[in-house]
Motif scaffolding. Structure first.
Motif, PDB file in Angstrom:
ATOM      1  N   GLN A   5     -31.323 -42.091 -50.716  1.00  0.00           N
ATOM      2  CA  GLN A   5     -30.987 -41.253 -51.870  1.00  0.00           C
ATOM      3  C   GLN A   5     -29.915 -41.903 -52.755  1.00  0.00           C
ATOM      4  O   GLN A   5     -29.015 -41.234 -53.260  1.00  0.00           O
ATOM      5  N   HIS A   6     -30.056 -43.200 -52.933  1.00  0.00           N
ATOM      6  CA  HIS A   6     -29.320 -43.911 -53.976  1.00  0.00           C
ATOM      7  C   HIS A   6     -30.094 -43.832 -55.287  1.00  0.00           C
ATOM      8  O   HIS A   6     -29.506 -43.639 -56.341  1.00  0.00           O
ATOM      9  N   TRP A   7     -31.382 -44.036 -55.193  1.00  0.00           N
ATOM     10  CA  TRP A   7     -32.261 -43.986 -56.351  1.00  0.00           C
ATOM     11  C   TRP A   7     -33.275 -42.865 -56.169  1.00  0.00           C
ATOM     12  O   TRP A   7     -33.457 -42.327 -55.064  1.00  0.00           O
ATOM     13  N   ALA A   8     -33.938 -42.529 -57.260  1.00  0.00           N
ATOM     14  CA  ALA A   8     -35.032 -41.548 -57.242  1.00  0.00           C
ATOM     15  C   ALA A   8     -36.076 -42.021 -58.245  1.00  0.00           C
ATOM     16  O   ALA A   8     -35.828 -42.933 -59.040  1.00  0.00           O
ATOM     17  N   LYS A   9     -37.232 -41.392 -58.201  1.00  0.00           N
ATOM     18  CA  LYS A   9     -38.292 -41.759 -59.141  1.00  0.00           C
ATOM     19  C   LYS A   9     -38.428 -40.683 -60.210  1.00  0.00           C
ATOM     20  O   LYS A   9     -38.429 -39.478 -59.920  1.00  0.00           O
ATOM     21  N   VAL A  10     -38.578 -41.149 -61.449  1.00  0.00           N
ATOM     22  CA  VAL A  10     -38.733 -40.245 -62.580  1.00  0.00           C
ATOM     23  C   VAL A  10     -40.185 -40.218 -63.049  1.00  0.00           C
ATOM     24  O   VAL A  10     -40.591 -39.316 -63.799  1.00  0.00           O
ATOM     25  N   GLN A  11     -40.988 -41.191 -62.613  1.00  0.00           N
ATOM     26  CA  GLN A  11     -42.428 -41.234 -62.880  1.00  0.00           C
ATOM     27  C   GLN A  11     -43.127 -41.695 -61.606  1.00  0.00           C
ATOM     28  O   GLN A  11     -42.545 -42.410 -60.802  1.00  0.00           O
TER      29      GLN A  11
END
Length: 479
Positions: free
Chosen positions: A68-74
């Motif tokens: 949970q450092h990054w996430a996806k927006v698409q």
């Protein structure tokens, strides 16, 4: 010149991995030296390994999401843990087709030329590669790995045996580095041939592994740390000694930067944005970019969002990674001074050493700040260290160290994920949109090709370790 050399060497390393005995015998250049030099192979193999470690499949599209450092927006399927048995092939194929055979060849060439430094450096990098593989998959081929002429279908070693074997390999690496036979080395894109830094890196890896096994075998963990001390071994002791690969401009840019040149799938996770905001952490503007749309701010995407939920927040209303990480020349950090200090703090907290855990914990946070140019003149480090939420809690060292180490390891997806699984802090939650009944993945599943190409050994590993699922805990992951 450096850019062109890296490009050529990466191609050479890939070409090397696909060669076989018959082709070697047919394609002999009568004008080439009979004993090739290992420097090109060292550069190419190192870069191929680091690219896989820092790149899309093993970092951005998996472990950075799990941590949970990054996430996806698409295209948010991976953030909801929807994967196939081909999703985790990259780390395995790079490790076993390029990295390990490449480092084995470098050892062979170095020995043939009477140059022990090549052996030492290759052993350290091979050990790191095995560590990446076992931390991700669990039981893996180790003793028979990379020996294609002897073992076409290598057996899987238990994770415990891989860790213990790698610890011995690192001791052998130190012996080779101490010999310093030969005329130094070329092609080293990590430390430029500095053997003292390679020895510090080797010891820092030994410390990392000691703590990886500490919940399962504390006596062995302490023994490793005692051995390092008895040997007079030093650890990475400054940010200038961080084990890292500094990238260059296109086409040798950082894989993160390369991805953002053509895609726009990723944003910073709401989890870490919210945590850094609550702490008043000066690393937030380094880790995240402000939103494009006014009013600008730092807005993370919740992990596990559906495509429609992420779309509702929007590309312009959410934060990309910070400019530091999107710079083509941004380094891929393998092992940092901050991590070493956190590890030493934990070793002290566990009673493995007599060092002061609280002091080392503070030094670790300070080192992480300094890693990004945030010194006392332009940050709130003293206020930060003395805040209630950051102060070291000796009664729950795993929480204090785990949460701050998670922040410091930002961008190092595979390592941040491994440490979060081991320390169980921060306590992350899966979205209701994910497909693992509220669980976050705790391992990579084996590539589907293993079932068809190494079927019996694959079955033996699954029988020993547990079902080949994202939710099957590995040996080191006790709690």
């Amino acid at each position: 010149m450096k850019n062109k050399k890296l490009y050529i060497l990466a191609i050479l390393a890939i070409a090397f991995s696909s060669c076989n005995k018959e082709l070697d015998e047919v394609n002999i250049n009568p004008n080439a030296p009979e004993i090739p030099v290992p420097d090109y192979l060292l550069t190419g193999t190192t870069k191929a390994t680091v690219d896989a470690y820092w790149g899309v499949t093993n970092n951005m599209n998996s472990s950075l999401l799990f941590a949970q450092h990054w996430a996806k927006v698409q295209y948010t399927e991976e953030d909801r843990f929807i994967y196939s048995n081909s999703s985790f092939t990259s780390l395995w194929s790079t490790g076993y087709a390029q990295s390990i055979p490449g480092y084995n060849k470098i050892i062979e060439l170095g020995d043939a030329q009477g140059n022990s430094v090549y052996r030492g450096v290759a052993l350290v990098l091979r050990s790191w590669t095995f560590l990446l593989l076992t931390d991700a998959y669990g039981d893996i081929p180790y003793t028979q790995a990379g020996k294609i002429k002897q073992f076409i279908t290598p057996v899987y070693d238990k994770q415990k045996d891989v860790y213990y074997g790698v610890l011995e390999d690192l001791k052998s690496a130190l012996t080779a580095l101490n010999l310093k036979s030969g005329n130094g080395i070329a092609g080293d894109i990590i430390y430029k041939g500095n053997t003292e830094n390679w020895k510090k890196f080797a010891n820092s890896l030994r410390l990392r592994i000691a703590l990886r096994i500490a919940d399962k075998d504390p006596a062995k963990a302490k023994q490793v740390i005692d051995e390092i001390k008895a040997e007079g071994g030093l650890y990475i002791s400054a940010n200038s000694e961080n084990a890292k690969l500094d990238y260059d401009v296109s086409p040798q840019q950082n894989p993160v930067a390369a991805s953002f040149e053509t895609r726009n799938d990723y944003r910073i996770s709401k989890t870490i944005v919210d945590r850094l905001t609550a702490l008043g952490d000066a690393r937030l503007p380094v880790y995240a970019s402000k939103t494009e749309k006014e009013p600008q701010g730092y807005v993370g995407i919740p992990n596990g969002s559906t495509n429609s939920e992420a779309s509702a927040i929007g590309l312009a209303n959410s934060s990309k990674p910070g400019a530091y990480f999107l710079d083509p020349k941004a380094p891929a950090v393998i092992l940092s001074y901050a991590e070493v200090l956190f590890d030493r703090a934990e070793a002290a907290a566990r009673g493995f050493t007599t060092e002061n855990a609280q002091d080392l914990y503070k030094q670790a946070i300070t080192a992480s700040y300094a890693q990004y140019g945030l010194n006392n003149l332009n940050s709130n480090i003293e206020t930060y260290l003395n805040s209630t939420a950051v102060q070291y809690d000796a009664t729950n060292y795993k929480k204090s160290i785990g949460e701050q180490k998670w922040i410091a390891l930002f961008g190092q997806g595979l390592e941040a994920w491994a440490e979060q699984r081991r320390l169980d802090y921060p306590q992350l939650k899966a979205s209701v949109n994910t497909v693992l009944n509220g669980k976050i993945p705790v391992r990579f599943i084996y590539p589907g090709t293993e079932q068809s190409l190494n079927g019996q050994n694959y079955k033996n590993a699954v029988s020993s370790q547990g079902a080949d699922l994202l939710t099957t805990k590995l040996w080191f992951d006790v709690f």
